[in-house]
Design an enzyme around this catalytic site. Structure first.
Site, short mmCIF file in Angstrom:
data_model
loop_
_atom_site.label_atom_id
_atom_site.label_comp_id
_atom_site.label_asym_id
_atom_site.label_seq_id
_atom_site.Cartn_x
_atom_site.Cartn_y
_atom_site.Cartn_z
N CYS A 94 0.84 -1.21 0.00
CA CYS A 94 0.00 0.00 0.00
C CYS A 94 0.87 1.25 0.00
O CYS A 94 1.47 1.56 -1.02
CB CYS A 94 -1.01 -0.03 1.14
SG CYS A 94 -2.36 1.16 0.90
N HIS A 172 -3.85 -5.01 0.67
CA HIS A 172 -3.29 -5.37 1.98
C HIS A 172 -3.43 -6.87 2.28
O HIS A 172 -4.44 -7.27 2.86
CB HIS A 172 -4.01 -4.60 3.08
CG HIS A 172 -3.72 -3.15 3.14
ND1 HIS A 172 -2.67 -2.63 3.87
CD2 HIS A 172 -4.35 -2.09 2.59
CE1 HIS A 172 -2.66 -1.31 3.77
NE2 HIS A 172 -3.68 -0.95 2.99
N GLU A 174 -2.10 -8.27 4.66
CA GLU A 174 -2.06 -8.37 6.13
C GLU A 174 -3.39 -7.99 6.79
O GLU A 174 -3.57 -8.19 7.99
CB GLU A 174 -0.94 -7.48 6.69
CG GLU A 174 -1.24 -6.01 6.80
CD GLU A 174 -1.16 -5.21 5.51
OE1 GLU A 174 -1.12 -3.96 5.59
OE2 GLU A 174 -1.13 -5.82 4.42
#
Length: 225
Positions: A94, A172, A174
């Site tokens: 990002c 993302h 994560e």
């Protein structure tokens, strides 16, 4: 193998309480893959001494724009170029994706098409990946020497690779559903159009391919180990 996490932002208090800060989310994503981690909160002015302080580097997401005027951004760009010259692997996610592009001569802008929020599909290296997104800024000009390896209709430059030394991605891996839900409720109102927040909320239960992309990250970091 030691991964240095260059932390460029902090989570909301609600996110930190539920999941830990941004660096902890990456440790959770990659933690069962034989890595050791050290975090350098560059957003707070804490930098590594040299690129040799870790075997590989990871730049996190952030609420900040790569084009904003912050004291820590120019030295971060210098560090990115030093890592690329050194040749050890680096991954950006990002904001990390964006700041690497900017440091290497590309352009990052607040995208005129608006926000991408929640569960999205991307074509990455010829395969479909479903990943969570949370961004308005995009890489709009790809640096010389970088190759686009991922995209969708909204984000033309969603994943880049630089000379097999740096791998970057806009969404993302994560972020799980709980993180997106917290962002929708704590950062979204008044910033992201309500219809996008509603659509993202309706898709919270959809499965992502975060683990599959984490496999790709592991392979990238370990390629020269």
């Amino acid at each position: 193998m030691k991964i240095g996490i260059l932390q460029t932002g902090h989570g909301t208090p609600e996110m930190i309480s539920a999941q830990g800060d941004i660096d902890r989310m990456f440790m959770k994503l990659l933690g069962a893959r034989g890595f050791d981690f050290e975090t350098f909160a560059v957003v707070d002015g804490i930098f590594p001494d040299t690129v040799e302080d870790a075997d590989g580097w990871l730049i996190t997401g952030s609420k900040h724009g790569a084009y904003e005027d912050h004291d820590w951004i120019p030295p971060l760009e210098e560090f990115i170029r030093a890592v690329h010259a050194d040749g050890r692997p680096m991954i950006g996610v990002c904001f990390g994706h964006q700041i690497i592009a900017q440091a290497m001569g590309g352009k990052v802008e607040k995208f005129s098409g608006g926000w991408s929020v929640g569960h999205k599909s991307y074509e990455i290296e010829g395969e479909t990946h479903h990943l969570n997104a949370w961004h308005q800024d995009q890489v709009t000009e790809v640096p010389e020497g970088a190759r686009v390896i991922g995209h969708n209709d909204f984000c033309a430059n969603a994943a880049l690779i630089y000379d097999d030394r740096i791998l970057t991605i806009q969404p993302h891996p994560e972020f799980n559903a709980e993180v997106i839900d917290l962002l929708i409720r704590t950062r979204g109102p008044g910033v992201v159009p309500e219809e996008l927040l509603q659509s993202a909320t309706a898709q919270l239960d959809k499965k992502t391919d975060s683990d599959r992309f984490a496999d790709r990250m592991e392979q990238f970091f370990k390629r020269g180990a």
